[in-house]
Scaffold this motif. Sequence first.
Motif, PDB file in Angstrom:
ATOM      1  N   SER A   1       0.848  -1.190   0.000  1.00 45.38           N
ATOM      2  CA  SER A   1       0.000   0.000   0.000  1.00 45.38           C
ATOM      3  C   SER A   1       0.883   1.239   0.000  1.00 45.38           C
ATOM      4  CB  SER A   1      -0.864   0.004   1.258  1.00 45.38           C
ATOM      5  OG  SER A   1      -0.034   0.234   2.393  1.00 45.38           O
ATOM      6  N   PRO A   2       0.321   2.386  -0.384  1.00 42.12           N
ATOM      7  CA  PRO A   2       1.103   3.623  -0.309  1.00 42.12           C
ATOM      8  C   PRO A   2       1.638   3.866   1.095  1.00 42.12           C
ATOM      9  CG  PRO A   2      -0.897   3.992  -1.569  1.00 42.12           C
ATOM     10  CD  PRO A   2      -1.002   2.610  -1.002  1.00 42.12           C
ATOM     11  N   GLN A   3       0.822   3.612   2.112  1.00 39.79           N
ATOM     12  CA  GLN A   3       1.285   3.847   3.484  1.00 39.79           C
ATOM     13  C   GLN A   3       2.475   2.952   3.816  1.00 39.79           C
ATOM     14  OE1 GLN A   3       0.140   6.275   5.752  1.00 39.79           O
ATOM     15  NE2 GLN A   3       2.072   5.634   6.670  1.00 39.79           N
ATOM     16  N   ASP A   4       2.334   1.688   3.503  1.00 39.71           N
ATOM     17  CA  ASP A   4       3.454   0.784   3.778  1.00 39.71           C
ATOM     18  C   ASP A   4       4.678   1.166   2.950  1.00 39.71           C
ATOM     19  OD1 ASP A   4       2.025  -0.596   5.616  1.00 39.71           O
ATOM     20  OD2 ASP A   4       1.873  -2.464   4.489  1.00 39.71           O
ATOM     21  N   SER A   5       4.441   1.588   1.735  1.00 37.70           N
ATOM     22  CA  SER A   5       5.578   1.915   0.868  1.00 37.70           C
ATOM     23  C   SER A   5       6.349   3.117   1.398  1.00 37.70           C
ATOM     24  CB  SER A   5       5.093   2.179  -0.562  1.00 37.70           C
ATOM     25  OG  SER A   5       4.519   1.006  -1.105  1.00 37.70           O
ATOM     26  N   VAL A   6       5.618   4.153   1.816  1.00 36.56           N
ATOM     27  CA  VAL A   6       6.338   5.309   2.348  1.00 36.56           C
ATOM     28  C   VAL A   6       7.007   4.959   3.675  1.00 36.56           C
ATOM     29  CG1 VAL A   6       4.351   6.340   3.537  1.00 36.56           C
ATOM     30  CG2 VAL A   6       6.231   7.794   2.789  1.00 36.56           C
ATOM     31  N   ASP A   7       6.339   4.107   4.438  1.00 38.56           N
ATOM     32  CA  ASP A   7       6.962   3.689   5.706  1.00 38.56           C
ATOM     33  C   ASP A   7       8.221   2.863   5.442  1.00 38.56           C
ATOM     34  OD1 ASP A   7       5.551   4.895   7.751  1.00 38.56           O
ATOM     35  OD2 ASP A   7       3.941   3.405   7.688  1.00 38.56           O
ATOM     36  N   LEU A   8       8.175   2.019   4.427  1.00 36.15           N
ATOM     37  CA  LEU A   8       9.367   1.240   4.094  1.00 36.15           C
ATOM     38  C   LEU A   8      10.479   2.159   3.592  1.00 36.15           C
ATOM     39  CD1 LEU A   8      10.682  -1.523   3.854  1.00 36.15           C
ATOM     40  CD2 LEU A   8       9.801  -1.683   1.529  1.00 36.15           C
ATOM     41  N   GLY A   9      10.084   3.142   2.792  1.00 35.37           N
ATOM     42  CA  GLY A   9      11.081   4.086   2.294  1.00 35.37           C
ATOM     43  C   GLY A   9      11.754   4.831   3.439  1.00 35.37           C
ATOM     44  N   ALA A  10      10.946   5.345   4.370  1.00 36.77           N
ATOM     45  CA  ALA A  10      11.531   6.098   5.482  1.00 36.77           C
ATOM     46  C   ALA A  10      12.385   5.193   6.367  1.00 36.77           C
ATOM     47  CB  ALA A  10      10.426   6.764   6.298  1.00 36.77           C
ATOM     48  N   ALA A  11      11.897   3.967   6.615  1.00 33.70           N
ATOM     49  CA  ALA A  11      12.658   3.028   7.454  1.00 33.70           C
ATOM     50  C   ALA A  11      13.984   2.679   6.778  1.00 33.70           C
ATOM     51  CB  ALA A  11      11.841   1.756   7.688  1.00 33.70           C
ATOM     52  N   HIS A  12      13.901   2.427   5.496  1.00 31.73           N
ATOM     53  CA  HIS A  12      15.118   2.063   4.777  1.00 31.73           C
ATOM     54  C   HIS A  12      16.101   3.239   4.732  1.00 31.73           C
ATOM     55  CE1 HIS A  12      17.400   0.917   0.991  1.00 31.73           C
ATOM     56  NE2 HIS A  12      17.685  -0.017   1.866  1.00 31.73           N
ATOM     57  N   GLY A  13      15.553   4.440   4.560  1.00 32.65           N
ATOM     58  CA  GLY A  13      16.418   5.622   4.600  1.00 32.65           C
ATOM     59  C   GLY A  13      17.069   5.786   5.968  1.00 32.65           C
ATOM     60  N   ALA A  14      16.307   5.532   7.022  1.00 31.37           N
ATOM     61  CA  ALA A  14      16.871   5.631   8.374  1.00 31.37           C
ATOM     62  C   ALA A  14      17.978   4.592   8.562  1.00 31.37           C
ATOM     63  CB  ALA A  14      15.769   5.437   9.418  1.00 31.37           C
ATOM     64  N   LEU A  15      17.737   3.391   8.085  1.00 30.11           N
ATOM     65  CA  LEU A  15      18.728   2.323   8.241  1.00 30.11           C
ATOM     66  C   LEU A  15      19.973   2.592   7.396  1.00 30.11           C
ATOM     67  CD1 LEU A  15      16.381  -0.757   8.340  1.00 30.11           C
ATOM     68  CD2 LEU A  15      18.116  -0.217  10.061  1.00 30.11           C
ATOM     69  N   LEU A  16      19.771   3.107   6.199  1.00 23.77           N
ATOM     70  CA  LEU A  16      20.918   3.378   5.338  1.00 23.77           C
ATOM     71  C   LEU A  16      21.867   4.358   6.018  1.00 23.77           C
ATOM     72  CD1 LEU A  16      20.882   3.633   1.537  1.00 23.77           C
ATOM     73  CD2 LEU A  16      22.299   5.199   2.854  1.00 23.77           C
ATOM     74  N   GLN A  17      21.313   5.240   6.814  1.00 23.46           N
ATOM     75  CA  GLN A  17      22.136   6.234   7.495  1.00 23.46           C
ATOM     76  C   GLN A  17      22.827   5.663   8.740  1.00 23.46           C
ATOM     77  OE1 GLN A  17      20.197  10.274   7.542  1.00 23.46           O
ATOM     78  NE2 GLN A  17      18.514   9.140   6.605  1.00 23.46           N
ATOM     79  N   SER A  18      22.621   4.393   9.013  1.00 22.38           N
ATOM     80  CA  SER A  18      23.299   3.769  10.163  1.00 22.38           C
ATOM     81  C   SER A  18      24.628   3.139   9.777  1.00 22.38           C
ATOM     82  CB  SER A  18      22.385   2.728  10.820  1.00 22.38           C
ATOM     83  OG  SER A  18      22.315   1.547  10.034  1.00 22.38           O
ATOM     84  N   THR A  19      25.013   3.261   8.514  1.00 24.00           N
ATOM     85  CA  THR A  19      26.315   2.738   8.081  1.00 24.00           C
ATOM     86  C   THR A  19      27.056   3.789   7.274  1.00 24.00           C
ATOM     87  OG1 THR A  19      25.208   1.765   6.156  1.00 24.00           O
ATOM     88  CG2 THR A  19      25.679   0.289   8.001  1.00 24.00           C
ATOM     89  N   ARG A  20      28.383   3.679   7.250  1.00 30.07           N
ATOM     90  CA  ARG A  20      29.196   4.552   6.417  1.00 30.07           C
ATOM     91  C   ARG A  20      29.073   4.140   4.946  1.00 30.07           C
ATOM     92  NH1 ARG A  20      33.211   8.095   8.947  1.00 30.07           N
ATOM     93  NH2 ARG A  20      32.010   8.666  10.799  1.00 30.07           N
ATOM     94  N   GLY A  21      29.080   5.127   4.106  1.00 30.22           N
ATOM     95  CA  GLY A  21      28.985   4.856   2.676  1.00 30.22           C
ATOM     96  C   GLY A  21      27.594   5.181   2.182  1.00 30.22           C
ATOM     97  N   ASP A  22      27.484   5.336   0.865  1.00 22.01           N
ATOM     98  CA  ASP A  22      26.241   5.819   0.274  1.00 22.01           C
ATOM     99  C   ASP A  22      25.232   4.713   0.034  1.00 22.01           C
ATOM    100  OD1 ASP A  22      28.242   7.709   0.032  1.00 22.01           O
ATOM    101  OD2 ASP A  22      27.732   8.301  -1.991  1.00 22.01           O
ATOM    102  N   THR A  23      25.682   3.466   0.041  1.00 23.97           N
ATOM    103  CA  THR A  23      24.780   2.382  -0.372  1.00 23.97           C
ATOM    104  C   THR A  23      24.219   1.635   0.831  1.00 23.97           C
ATOM    105  OG1 THR A  23      26.759   1.054  -0.681  1.00 23.97           O
ATOM    106  CG2 THR A  23      25.754   2.000  -2.660  1.00 23.97           C
ATOM    107  N   SER A  24      23.091   1.007   0.597  1.00 23.38           N
ATOM    108  CA  SER A  24      22.391   0.273   1.650  1.00 23.38           C
ATOM    109  C   SER A  24      23.178  -0.954   2.071  1.00 23.38           C
ATOM    110  CB  SER A  24      21.025  -0.170   1.124  1.00 23.38           C
ATOM    111  OG  SER A  24      20.377  -0.960   2.093  1.00 23.38           O
ATOM    112  N   MET A  25      23.306  -1.161   3.367  1.00 29.89           N
ATOM    113  CA  MET A  25      24.009  -2.331   3.881  1.00 29.89           C
ATOM    114  C   MET A  25      23.096  -3.179   4.758  1.00 29.89           C
ATOM    115  SD  MET A  25      27.773  -0.794   4.713  1.00 29.89           S
ATOM    116  CE  MET A  25      28.719   0.025   3.416  1.00 29.89           C
ATOM    117  N   VAL A  26      21.790  -2.979   4.618  1.00 27.02           N
ATOM    118  CA  VAL A  26      20.854  -3.748   5.448  1.00 27.02           C
ATOM    119  C   VAL A  26      20.145  -4.771   4.567  1.00 27.02           C
ATOM    120  CG1 VAL A  26      20.571  -1.854   7.061  1.00 27.02           C
ATOM    121  CG2 VAL A  26      18.994  -2.071   5.139  1.00 27.02           C
TER     122      VAL A  26
END
Lengths: 340, 340, 340, 340, 340, 340
Positions: E297-322
């Motif tokens: 759903s749009p709600q889940d999608s935006v929530d996944l986007g924000a969660a993934h963005g938050a997680l991406l910022q928990s590691t060094r480097g530009d790419t996702s490590m989760v």
Amino acid sequence: MIRLSPPGHQRIELTPVFEAYAGGGEYNVAYALARYGLRTGWVSRLVDNPLGHFIRNHAKSSGMDVSEVIWAPFDGSGRADRIGLNFTEVGIGVRGSVTLYDRGHTAISHLKPGDVDWNRIFSGRRVRWFHTGGIFSALSDSCAAVAEESIRAAHENGAVVSYDLNFRSKLWSSARAIEVTRNLVPAIDVLIGNEEDFQKVLGFEVDGVDESMSRLPVDGYKRMVEKVVRAYPNLSIVGTTLREVVSGLVNNWSAITYCDGAFYPSRRYANLEVEDRVGGGDGFCSGLIYGLLRGMSPQDSVDLGAAHGALLQSTRGDTSMVTIDEALHVMKGGSARIKR
Amino acid sequence: MIRLSPPGHQRIELTPVFEAYAGGGEYNVAYALARYGLRTGWVSRLVDNPLGHFIRNHAKSSGMDVSEVIWAPFDGSGRADRIGLNFTEVGIGVRGSVTLYDRGHTAISHLKPGDVDWNRIFSGRRVRWFHTGGIFSALSDSCAAVAEESIRAAHENGAVVSYDLNFRSKLWSSARAIEVTRNLVPAIDVLIGNEEDFQKVLGFEVDGVDESMSRLPVDGYKRMVEKVVRAYPNLSIVGTTLREVVSGLVNNWSAITYCDGAFYPSRRYANLEVEDRVGGGDGFCSGLIYGLLRGMSPQDSVDLGAAHGALLQSTRGDTSMVTIDEALHVMKGGSARIKR
Amino acid sequence: MIRLSPPGHQRIELTPVFEAYAGGGEYNVAYALARYGLRTGWVSRLVDNPLGHFIRNHAKSSGMDVSEVIWAPFDGSGRADRIGLNFTEVGIGVRGSVTLYDRGHTAISHLKPGDVDWNRIFSGRRVRWFHTGGIFSALSDSCAAVAEESIRAAHENGAVVSYDLNFRSKLWSSARAIEVTRNLVPAIDVLIGNEEDFQKVLGFEVDGVDESMSRLPVDGYKRMVEKVVRAYPNLSIVGTTLREVVSGLVNNWSAITYCDGAFYPSRRYANLEVEDRVGGGDGFCSGLIYGLLRGMSPQDSVDLGAAHGALLQSTRGDTSMVTIDEALHVMKGGSARIKR
Amino acid sequence: MIRLSPPGHQRIELTPVFEAYAGGGEYNVAYALARYGLRTGWVSRLVDNPLGHFIRNHAKSSGMDVSEVIWAPFDGSGRADRIGLNFTEVGIGVRGSVTLYDRGHTAISHLKPGDVDWNRIFSGRRVRWFHTGGIFSALSDSCAAVAEESIRAAHENGAVVSYDLNFRSKLWSSARAIEVTRNLVPAIDVLIGNEEDFQKVLGFEVDGVDESMSRLPVDGYKRMVEKVVRAYPNLSIVGTTLREVVSGLVNNWSAITYCDGAFYPSRRYANLEVEDRVGGGDGFCSGLIYGLLRGMSPQDSVDLGAAHGALLQSTRGDTSMVTIDEALHVMKGGSARIKR
Amino acid sequence: MIRLSPPGHQRIELTPVFEAYAGGGEYNVAYALARYGLRTGWVSRLVDNPLGHFIRNHAKSSGMDVSEVIWAPFDGSGRADRIGLNFTEVGIGVRGSVTLYDRGHTAISHLKPGDVDWNRIFSGRRVRWFHTGGIFSALSDSCAAVAEESIRAAHENGAVVSYDLNFRSKLWSSARAIEVTRNLVPAIDVLIGNEEDFQKVLGFEVDGVDESMSRLPVDGYKRMVEKVVRAYPNLSIVGTTLREVVSGLVNNWSAITYCDGAFYPSRRYANLEVEDRVGGGDGFCSGLIYGLLRGMSPQDSVDLGAAHGALLQSTRGDTSMVTIDEALHVMKGGSARIKR
Amino acid sequence: MIRLSPPGHQRIELTPVFEAYAGGGEYNVAYALARYGLRTGWVSRLVDNPLGHFIRNHAKSSGMDVSEVIWAPFDGSGRADRIGLNFTEVGIGVRGSVTLYDRGHTAISHLKPGDVDWNRIFSGRRVRWFHTGGIFSALSDSCAAVAEESIRAAHENGAVVSYDLNFRSKLWSSARAIEVTRNLVPAIDVLIGNEEDFQKVLGFEVDGVDESMSRLPVDGYKRMVEKVVRAYPNLSIVGTTLREVVSGLVNNWSAITYCDGAFYPSRRYANLEVEDRVGGGDGFCSGLIYGLLRGMSPQDSVDLGAAHGALLQSTRGDTSMVTIDEALHVMKGGSARIKR
């Protein structure tokens, strides 16, 4: 002085590796001002061995003039003149940072009156500002005498004299500090200290401070400073940094400066993240001096001092690693948003 | 057990390098108590290869006695007795820390009743205190049997027996944990657990705790402990640590201890910065045991436990890297201001 | 002593980071023998601060007994008792390794006769072997006196006394070394030195050695040793290591031992790759002592000493990081083929 | 398999940190060939956890196809399927490299006949070459059975089959290796081994080799290979690498290949500096296979194999980090002069 | 693009060492989606030298298809096509992160219309989604033209087109960005921006935002987005991330997405600890796209986007490590409690 | 120029981390001479950003005067003036070192005649020596013109002019190099080159050199130099370094200098271990210039040059990290025995 620090939040006792930094009270101020483009010199006594060269290289990299440094010969054993060391670890959470001094028998502690020709250095009004402080005075009796000699020479040759009280209980007692320092203040123009220095080095109490200094009452500091300037009317400026330790990594940080009868409180940095708190006071001094030398207002100068002190604490090591533009950005309330 | 951890906040899957630490439930407690000057021994089974020697060297460095460790021969292939490993990464922000166990087929999991002569070890009241816990019991059925054998021997020889419930869902089910542990408690004097252990290992529910345990109601824990001591009146002390996870780097941390009919809550560390949360519970245990063995009051003992647990979390690795003086400083509410 | 070394082949003056190692003449020998399972103790004087604890932790990790170490209180400033430091960099090519001593004013240099109850330590023939050497004697006049006191006590209590001449020109002059050492030799059983020690510390010349010692004539050393044992007939064993420096990373390495009238040359390691040459002599001593204590033949003992010295130079740091099995493998001519 | 290695020449027992590398016999060959642009796949069984993902990421980075890898679920405890580990340190001087296996109970060792649909994989002559070897066969009886199953399927589907004998005494006995391998050879086209493999895995002696294999007589190897091809006339190519260990860092390195009745000796690399000797044999295999698949002559192919093996040993880790152009440069006798 | 970053919070000007990461706007999105198992390709132009191979290896490790990358020959001097670099340091406290671009004259900036056969790539509806953005358009006029060419081709071939506005003032002016981008939007389906992009790249003002963007009014953003969709009714989705910078290490982070007439605000991460904020927006994009492609759903999608963005910022480097499981855990409000 | 290098012998393509060094032809010579206490200045053009400041800090640390450096403004994108970069890895064994230039579009390459007031700089015979070379001339046509402009100005103002031919095939063709350089030589006094430069930059062949330059015939070089001085009788000194590459880590190294009709061969360093061969030629130049400026004989000067070049190659990075005393020690044949 060379500082040896475990990486991250490791402990001196258990680290396999130490990072090395050059630093020292006057050194840090001279380093920052040289970085910002002021013509700056540093007078000291170093050992002519790789550790002394380590400091020399770092000093020169900022552009500061080290031609007045006296080079003590190295005896090969470390029994005679040594390079001062400290081992400093960075705390976190409930564990504070720890500095372990290994600065006995250093080349600088053996400096004695007459070794430096201060009158030549300050002659002809070539030097506008002279900065020294309480750590140097505490190193040895002869250093205390040199402090007096140099301050007097600077004062008599028309340089502004600033002095950072910088109490270190490991180097001398409060009683001895007061005895030495009271003698120096009459030739000082700008007096700087932190939340505990005025009491320990000059004997002025601050009302309303508990032992752990978790909350620092600005009004108490103002009243204390008023007493100081009554006692020493020659002081034109009295600056004090105020650090409330929330945790190892988070401090509240601000400064307040008395200037010609008025108080100028700086911007207050609540919950400031601290990468390494060592050198914050020197960062304040150098920012304040820079502002005053550049003709900024007292308010801007104290704000620059506090901002520069906050920024200095964002890097490991005792010396400033920021630019004057960055300090001005923070001084004006600039955010920590990414610059790209 | 050897722990392999990526530096900083890097991830197991993507790190080029791992830091190595020795650790383990009982090991961490023994290590800390040896550091603090108590005569301490550690009984285990290790492989006679460089990984086993890695643990041995670290253990010895604290001063703990490892002469009762059983050395399993190394078969060269890793098919027989292994050294247990875990891969642990340290989280930050919304990403929690992760531990990946690689502790199957270890030398210690093959320990079986009769391998250690517990009665000789505990004879003559040479040992005042014996500590073990739920991770060891969970390693294998034979370990569970050895836990019972050793606890019984300690108890019968007059040693105080403490047991850290330490539930690990990856090692056994809650049902099996309850089955094994209920059998052990009657010979235990001091029972320790964290916010979830009493439920998972003994089957006692805590009212008012949500699934993510973001808020831990102290009253609920008290009522639960009251049920525990009613069920097992032999327990003289029940300690529980309470960790509320604010973020990867920030936890609320405290403990509460029941002792002879009364509850002693520790100082609460709100927004405690955590360098590495692993070993916090063992830090609590060792602080508490130290206090009790040194004759401190229950209140001081739980405060020392909580302080020591908070300090242990200020360094990487499972074992304590602080001094007893530092723990006492924090226990008394000491600040994180720099010491120099 | 703590050694601080730049990683790789970096230079003290220009490195941002130092690796830390514990070491010292007697320390290295005790460390190795403890690793190999002998009951070993080390007597010294350390400062009760994290630097002292750094050494203590490392010492304990080998299993050596440090209960006779005297702990000097830390004055906080480094003016009184210090922990000795050295800064050592590892050379390569035409650039040799460099050690910079910072070992003035150390706790151990302040040790004086009477501080240690040597007779208690050596009483009852509990100690079979006592090892000390020329660096300790060179630290201060009181250390020289303690060397004499301890050697005498060991000798009188029936311990074998070994002494590593270990000349350090930075710590004393050859003349003073000869003056002190000639007085000690009559109570020594096993005398050890390297290619230059016998001349500098005892005044015995070796024929055919040029100033740079690029080629060491074995026959010249034999004739010199013959003179030594004629002068000091109490010596039962005289061991000497022979190092020819091909380059920073490559040395020719061997040893020769006189024992009861005969010479036993070791296997010669031509073009030995050296990771870090510091501690090679101590490696020889500890291997030789191990062999003799274990009842090996003189030939095997000198071969073990040379092999162990060669292996010690394959790791960074002053202390042995190999196993006794590895030393025996090399002693028997074993290859450097991978073991897997 | 993940390899954990101390940096530099540090030791497993005493290192605070391990570097991590992915590797394995077939893996290294597939990795190199994928790097050089050949369409390459790798079949294995990995655990679905971060350690398995570590290997997957590294494998994919070369471009090799991992879609046939079987993913075993992770049980959370490491009791069921594990990722194989080894701890490898790099020797120097008289100290050889050491590999410590921790590869019991791995996911791959549990692979059994029928798990992989080899006939689908090899069908339609989609696969030109299949490579496996003795380490895989040694992991378990079921692996030995899978080796046979896969070799047979490859052979029957028209793929060239190469097999690296790769004896590992820690994984199986020579007797068992011979028993298993003799059964496999009739379906093998290209047989590869090092200086000891033919004896240990197939029972063919080489004349004139001493135990430490310090000098390897080429003629002896030729005669041995002649016996091998007489016994197994199906073999079209037999390659053998010859490594003489001068020291930890310096090896003599060459190879010789029999092809259709003639011998092709490679360029010999005397006194080859070795950064890390692990993977040298796989480097030879992949270079040889690349040459043969690209239609190079036997002489060029063996030269490329030896050059690639020499280059592979110039980097840490088991896998090739060079380019095919670099391998061709060295194969043609190119110098190590700087390229800029 | 290769990013070179000082470790920890060190500064570009003063670091002895840089960590290297691959990254880039579209690259980061493709990398994350490939990690999560979607079939993903990345089209770019790289130089055929080790720096280009560095990026290729990293790209391949995620599984993304790089077969459409165009390889520019390396001229050896760096005068022709270069690999883009950036030097990025991570701030703390009052010091923000800094990125220094060195991306002139890159191979990708020389890409021009016709170089890539977009119609072949998008033909047959093989591609469901095409993502690009404003940094690429800003690289050069020819890149802007390629952006238009590729968006048009994707749109005409039925792919969903998403575009991240991603304003970079160092690469072009706001006026030029508006000029180029207004032309692109009519063929775009999903438009994404951060707190400042809509104004700088499309000219839509947000009411109530101060210059430092310390407080971001959600209502203002909604009204702005409403204006955007009125102007470009073809847009089915408009996503915007909202970052309030509390300090260098702590940000408030959330997102809001407009979809078919309704607004879906994400979970808000107050006081999010940030290891490295770079790539957060790309993390949002990739999470959102993943959700939408997987039919969330749009709600889940935006929530996944924000969660993934938050997680991406928990590691060094530009790419996702989760992992996608970790992103789903956080999306559902999962805690940062340790997983073991 | 900033050099970025993988640690150890890692490869550019596969390293996670780069070490950073400042360097450059004239820069390295100026740096060394400033370290040795000569008054030295360096003229260049740098970008006013942290990368430019990186070089400035390093330059200043040696004491060299950088006040004539021209600071180009930073455009934020890297499209205009850049700081030159190179990526350099250090080879081993059969793998040579590799340098990858990224030095297009640099601030220095945009320097043009008239930008620097050379006549002011050289006026009043303030400058005794001017050094430049072929890399600078190769950067751009305008740099070639500046080379001519500066050499002429130096020559006319009475400075000794030295020029290092330093051919770089990646920066220009041999034909273009010859065209430019022939024009410069008449104003040059001291011409320096390595084993290939005279041919590539001036067109003089050396007899008896094979393509890989594995053996360099001294007589051939002499005859070639005789031809050079016949063609350019203004040359008073011609120096040439001779490097034979044994392997990545081992080179034969020597130099030979023609001076006023005679040849002076240096000490030859056979099997010199090389930590990093980059900068060796600059080390020779600076040693030779130092000797000549200090009034040493031609023989001593060439010996100092060769010794300094050998020592420079014992550290990572392009610049000298030794002291003049160390260079003199090696020049006199001093050994690599440890100094302590």
